[in-house]
Design a protein around this motif. Structure first.
Motif, short mmCIF file in Angstrom:
data_model
loop_
_atom_site.label_atom_id
_atom_site.label_comp_id
_atom_site.label_asym_id
_atom_site.label_seq_id
_atom_site.Cartn_x
_atom_site.Cartn_y
_atom_site.Cartn_z
N LEU A 89 0.81 -1.23 0.00
CA LEU A 89 0.00 0.00 0.00
C LEU A 89 0.84 1.28 0.00
CD1 LEU A 89 -3.29 0.77 1.77
CD2 LEU A 89 -1.38 2.30 2.19
N ALA A 111 -4.38 5.23 -2.34
CA ALA A 111 -4.13 4.58 -1.05
C ALA A 111 -5.45 4.21 -0.37
CB ALA A 111 -3.31 5.50 -0.15
N VAL A 114 -6.94 1.13 -2.18
CA VAL A 114 -6.26 -0.11 -1.79
C VAL A 114 -6.64 -0.50 -0.36
CG1 VAL A 114 -4.02 -1.17 -1.35
CG2 VAL A 114 -4.33 0.28 -3.36
N TYR A 187 -5.48 0.89 8.78
CA TYR A 187 -4.33 0.25 8.14
C TYR A 187 -3.43 -0.42 9.17
CZ TYR A 187 -0.31 -0.33 5.04
OH TYR A 187 0.73 -0.85 4.31
#
Length: 539
Positions: A89, A111, A114, A187
């Protein structure tokens, strides 16, 4: 020493026999998957994206439907190797300034695209496989991975949520909260669940380093062919800030004790960074951050204290003698590059402008000390003529029909300040960089945006980060750990990158932006994963 989570690491890199042929097969198989993930997402992002200024050929003019097969290819590969997609990423981070229209008028950066695909894949896999999902963690295991970092993170998120209430521009605040706090922490969650091996962590940091390398090459191309310093990533300060988070990873590899077969290529790959920095106007990186980081990495590369002390003393003596011999010239260079450099048409230098911005932040903090003015609401209050009383009034600078003030339509408070000032013939102190959205100081930026509690949480996270870094180095020095040198350079690379960001962040914005927030939390997660993988106790 057996690594924690080794059973789960099979999902990232399938086990192979020790024969050379099978190892080579697995290596190229993994590289093929990585290449497919990168290429499919790049084509999906470029095709039909009119915001892209560097599209290859006529991809941006194609109908967006032509991009869907490549999106399907990325989703299939992400399903097959979810840890690969998560670790790669960072390659998508620099292109947030050119988002892609996904549904109707909704635009998202690559980003974000993803991230949400990977999050969707993880949820669907967990729902279908349940206990057979190879990345499953219990709440106690997840809590153990966060350790003492959990409470500052929760306080930071809570401060960000509270700052959303009563802001002048709520739409901008909500967008900033999603991009700068929520998405990066989601994330981190994916990293904790799905990255289970040394190879996964290495892939993550290599992807971060490569993202900076790509921007370095683009910056060199722009400078040599077109004579400009702006890139697809933005102006020189943006490039310098990205290098803060990426170049130190390469420097850590160069000074490590791993094989020269790896260190020499990395050394060559660092050359574009250096060339781009030499032609970059971001002096915070070239003159402050990287000299300190280079000393930081070199000092950690010297294992013997006696050699370090003697070498450091000799270096200080040489520097002192050099300054004593050439101090008039050195002082003149410092004055020209730091104090008087980058003066605008009104003869106001970069340093003077930063002092004015810090005064602006001080005034906002006095008015909103506890919960801040809100994320990405700086401009709404920067238009207040009270905040920079030391800036000289300039006549004829303020015209309501200028397009650069169109952002005020989304911020009634700023529009009010501007109109009142224009009616009275006064200055709103926005003649320089009217679109600036931060006070050029990482700590003031956090305090102004989400208040004192957010700042305390942020400082606590930084202190815990370097406390954990020191403990990891001590642990690797006294314990027998497989691949200890690799773990060491991974930790040093993360710590050096964070140090560079903090140093430049003293005079710039190094955190509360979509790309930089991802980088910050990625480095935090890297150090926490290293602790888990080497089986180091919190106690």
């Amino acid at each position: 020493m057996k690594q924690a989570g080794s059973a789960s690491s099979n999902a990232a890199d399938p086990p192979v026999d020790q024969s050379g042929g099978e190892r080579r097969t697995s290596f190229w198989h993994n590289r093929l998957i990585e290449g497919g993930l990168v290429l499919s997402m790049a084509l999906y992002y470029l095709i039909g994206n009119e915001n892209v200024k560097f599209s290859i050929g006529h991809l941006a003019q194609l109908h967006p439907l032509f991009a869907l097969p490549f999106l399907g290819c990325f989703i299939a590969l992400a399903w097959y190797r979810l840890p690969f997609a998560i670790a790669l990423l960072p390659l998508a981070l620099p292109y947030y300034l050119a988002p892609k229209t996904v549904v109707r008028s909704a635009q998202f950066s690559p980003a974000e695209i993803v991230l949400w695909i990977c999050l969707g894949m993880a949820v669907v896999q967990f729902a279908t496989l349940r206990r057979k999902w190879p990345y499953q963690l219990s709440l106690s295991e997840l809590r153990q991975r966060f350790g003492p970092f959990l409470w500052p993170i929760l306080l930071f998120v809570l401060a960000g949520i509270i700052s959303l209430f009563g802001v002048s521009a709520p739409t901008e605040a909500l967008r900033a909260f999603r991009q700068e706090i929520l998405d990066p922490l989601l994330y981190v969650g994916l990293i904790f669940f799905c990255l289970r091996s040394r190879q996964d962590i290495t892939r993550l940091l290599v992807a971060l380093f490569t993202s900076g390398l790509v921007i370095a090459l683009i910056a060199i191309l722009d400078y040599t062919m077109f004579g400009k310093t702006d890139t697809v990533y933005g102006g020189p300060p943006s490039v310098g800030l990205l290098f803060d988070y990426t170049l130190p990873i390469g420097l850590a590899i160069i000074f490590s004790r791993i094989s020269w077969k790896l260190r020499l290529p990395v050394l060559l790959l660092c050359i574009p960074f250096i060339y781009a920095l030499l032609h970059n106007d971001s002096r915070g990186s070239a003159l402050a951050a990287f000299p300190v980081v280079l000393l930081f990495v070199i000092s950690l590369a010297i294992r013997k204290r006696k050699v370090l002390l003697i070498g450091g003393s000799i270096a200080l003596i040489i520097v002192a003698i050099g300054y004593g011999l050439f101090y008039p010239r050195v002082n003149r260079i410092i004055m020209d590059t730091v104090i008087n450099g980058h003066s605008d048409t009104n003869n106001v230098s970069t340093l003077q402008r930063r002092v004015h911005l810090w005064q602006s932040a001080e005034a906002m903090i006095v008015d909103h000390p506890w919960f801040g003015v809100g994320l990405d609401n700086w401009l709404c209050h920067y238009a207040d003529p009270r905040v920079v009383p030391s800036v000289p009034a300039l006549s004829g600078k303020y015209k309501p029909d200028l397009p650069e003030y169109s952002w005020m339509k989304s911020c009634p408070l700023a529009s009010h300040y501007y109109i009142v000032a224009a009616e009275n013939g006064k200055n709103t102190y926005m003649y320089n960089e009217p679109g600036l959205s931060h006070p050029h100081n990482i700590f003031l930026h956090v305090w102004v945006s989400i208040g004192i509690f957010g700042l305390l949480a942020f400082v606590a996270l930084l202190l815990l980060f370097y406390w954990l870094f020191a403990r990891i180095l001590r642990y690797l020095a006294v314990q027998t750990v497989d691949h200890s040198e690799q773990w060491r350079w991974l930790a040093i690379g993360a710590a050096a990158a964070m140090l560079a960001a903090i140093i430049q962040g003293m005079v710039d914005s190094a955190f509360l932006a979509q790309d930089l927030a991802f980088c910050f939390w990625l480095l935090m997660a890297t150090l926490l994963l290293i602790r888990s993988q080497i089986n180091m106790s919190w106690r």
